[in-house]
Design an enzyme around this catalytic site. Sequence first.
Site, PDB file in Angstrom:
ATOM      1  N   GLN A  79      -8.248 116.184  71.920  1.00 15.29           N
ATOM      2  CA  GLN A  79      -8.412 114.904  71.259  1.00 15.29           C
ATOM      3  C   GLN A  79      -9.637 114.206  71.822  1.00 15.29           C
ATOM      4  O   GLN A  79     -10.230 114.684  72.789  1.00 15.29           O
ATOM      5  CB  GLN A  79      -7.181 114.038  71.428  1.00 15.29           C
TER       6      GLN A  79
ATOM      7  N   GLU B 180      -4.771 110.043  69.000  1.00 13.30           N
ATOM      8  CA  GLU B 180      -3.338 109.816  68.835  1.00 13.30           C
ATOM      9  C   GLU B 180      -2.861 108.820  69.884  1.00 13.30           C
ATOM     10  O   GLU B 180      -3.469 108.676  70.945  1.00 13.30           O
ATOM     11  CB  GLU B 180      -2.570 111.143  68.993  1.00 13.30           C
TER      12      GLU B 180
ATOM     13  N   GLU C 153      -6.193 119.854  63.898  1.00 10.50           N
ATOM     14  CA  GLU C 153      -5.861 119.914  65.324  1.00 10.50           C
ATOM     15  C   GLU C 153      -6.285 121.275  65.849  1.00 10.50           C
ATOM     16  O   GLU C 153      -5.766 122.305  65.392  1.00 10.50           O
ATOM     17  CB  GLU C 153      -4.366 119.678  65.578  1.00 10.50           C
TER      18      GLU C 153
ATOM     19  N   TYR D 174      -3.947 125.847  68.620  1.00 11.38           N
ATOM     20  CA  TYR D 174      -4.372 125.526  69.977  1.00 11.38           C
ATOM     21  C   TYR D 174      -4.597 126.811  70.770  1.00 11.38           C
ATOM     22  O   TYR D 174      -3.860 127.785  70.630  1.00 11.38           O
ATOM     23  CB  TYR D 174      -3.329 124.660  70.680  1.00 11.38           C
TER      24      TYR D 174
ATOM     25  N   ASN E 148       2.711 115.091  59.052  1.00  8.83           N
ATOM     26  CA  ASN E 148       2.067 115.888  60.099  1.00  8.83           C
ATOM     27  C   ASN E 148       3.082 116.845  60.713  1.00  8.83           C
ATOM     28  O   ASN E 148       4.195 116.440  61.043  1.00  8.83           O
ATOM     29  CB  ASN E 148       1.525 114.977  61.202  1.00  8.83           C
ATOM     30  N   GLU E 149       2.699 118.096  60.835  1.00 14.29           N
ATOM     31  CA  GLU E 149       3.545 119.116  61.481  1.00 14.29           C
ATOM     32  C   GLU E 149       5.002 118.992  61.038  1.00 14.29           C
ATOM     33  O   GLU E 149       5.923 118.976  61.861  1.00 14.29           O
ATOM     34  CB  GLU E 149       3.415 119.054  63.010  1.00 14.29           C
TER      35      GLU E 149
END
Length: 498
Positions: free
Chosen positions: A352, A25, A303, A247, A172-173
Amino acid sequence: MSKLVINPLNRKSKINREIYGQFSEHLGRCIYEGLYVGEDSPIPNVNGMRTDVVEALKAIKIPVLRWPGGCFADEYHWKDGIGPKENRKKMINTHWGGVVEDNSFGTHEFMELCRQLGCKAYINGNLGSGSVQEMSEWVEYLTFDGLSPMTELRKENGREEPWEVAYFGVGNENWGCGGHMTPEHYANEYRRYETYCRNYHQDKQLYKIACGPNEDDYNWTQTVMKICTENVPANEKRLNGLSLHYYTTTNGFGDKGSATEFTPDQYYTVLSRGLKIEELIRRHSDIMNQYDPNKEIGLIVDEWGTWYDVEPGTNPGFLYQQNTMRDALVASTSLDIFHKHSDRVKMANIAQMVNVLQAMILTEGEKMILTPTYHVFKMYSAHQDCTLIDSFMETEEIGTDAAKVPNLHESASIAEDGTINLSVSNLSASEAYEVQSILVETKVSDVSAMILTQETAAHNTFEDPDHVCAKPFTDFKVTEKGIDFTIPACSVVQFAIR
């Protein structure tokens, strides 16, 4: 002695190599300084891409790379990143650090990076602040070779032939930084935007990915799956994948704790929270099964990884953190879980790739180090495109009063040439374990193995870049039934059994 039973006769789903995907990103020093230094940099590069980083990433057989975000994707306008660099628009990266984004790394540069890495491209389109026309024209610019304004524009910018884009994310999101939408609103927007992401080549169709849930938002999955699959002709595939983001943190998204200084409670808490991804995959898969019983729509974990407080003295918006053996174990157990759900999990992208969160690589100027997580990915790369086989490990519960985990974790696969790939992790911070593995109706003739092991907080630094690295493992004995071995505390072992 813990027993491990492996049955290569019970072959299950294919472990798509895309499970080992990566994420880059426009965040901190992931793109700039990490991957891209520009053609005029004194750091060795090819067309601006760091040679050392590219070669290291090629060594772990990166199958697919996601770009340009993340939250950045839904404020990214792709036309700002094409054409002569001196003419490209500059912007403030409002999500990550408030720094100036000069758009010197754009579509052409990303596709060149994928070419150098030898990986597939996964592009995330802007649904949050972009238009249907903007997304449609990006797909056209990338993939169409007929007569059109976008084809001509691409040619003006130096690219005659279209590229191959394997995966395209429609937003995204969008439940959060991508627009704070309700699932009903997003699902209907997905149907509208997806319609104009044309398949210009019937033999190379886009794999279109919808924004899926944040962690355990099962209502989002239920709603999006229902709306995006209802009243769709059976011969049309408008939804190929649904994303999932998760996460692993120490204390949630407030005080996330240090990456390198932690108590035993915090060590086992992170491992326990990492293992929760199995429950999330299972429960979201159960919902997807209601609308897609043949499992034609992939769950895309695009992610995932650990998230701690940034390293002291660094920009809080750059999300730069160190990477320890604790992170290596989160990686190994997560990959085991993806293997075991590979009938539904078709791709995953760790967050990432360089200098951000649970990175493969850290850079500092011309220096580069490989993280413990990198070594796990390199060891585990043997599983790519192999077939999951049945395995079962006897375990015991260990940890502290704050968090419990199984002491051992595993997965196994078989390659086309009959090689059995076996991964075993010891999650204990202090105890080694003896393991007796039994291979059903299999005679072992040759075994080789690698191990990654150190203290729980051990990590590599620019002063000591090889403090944690994979080494040959020989503490095993071939028996008539399989292999007996002792696995040290806080370690990952990868076997190749023939």
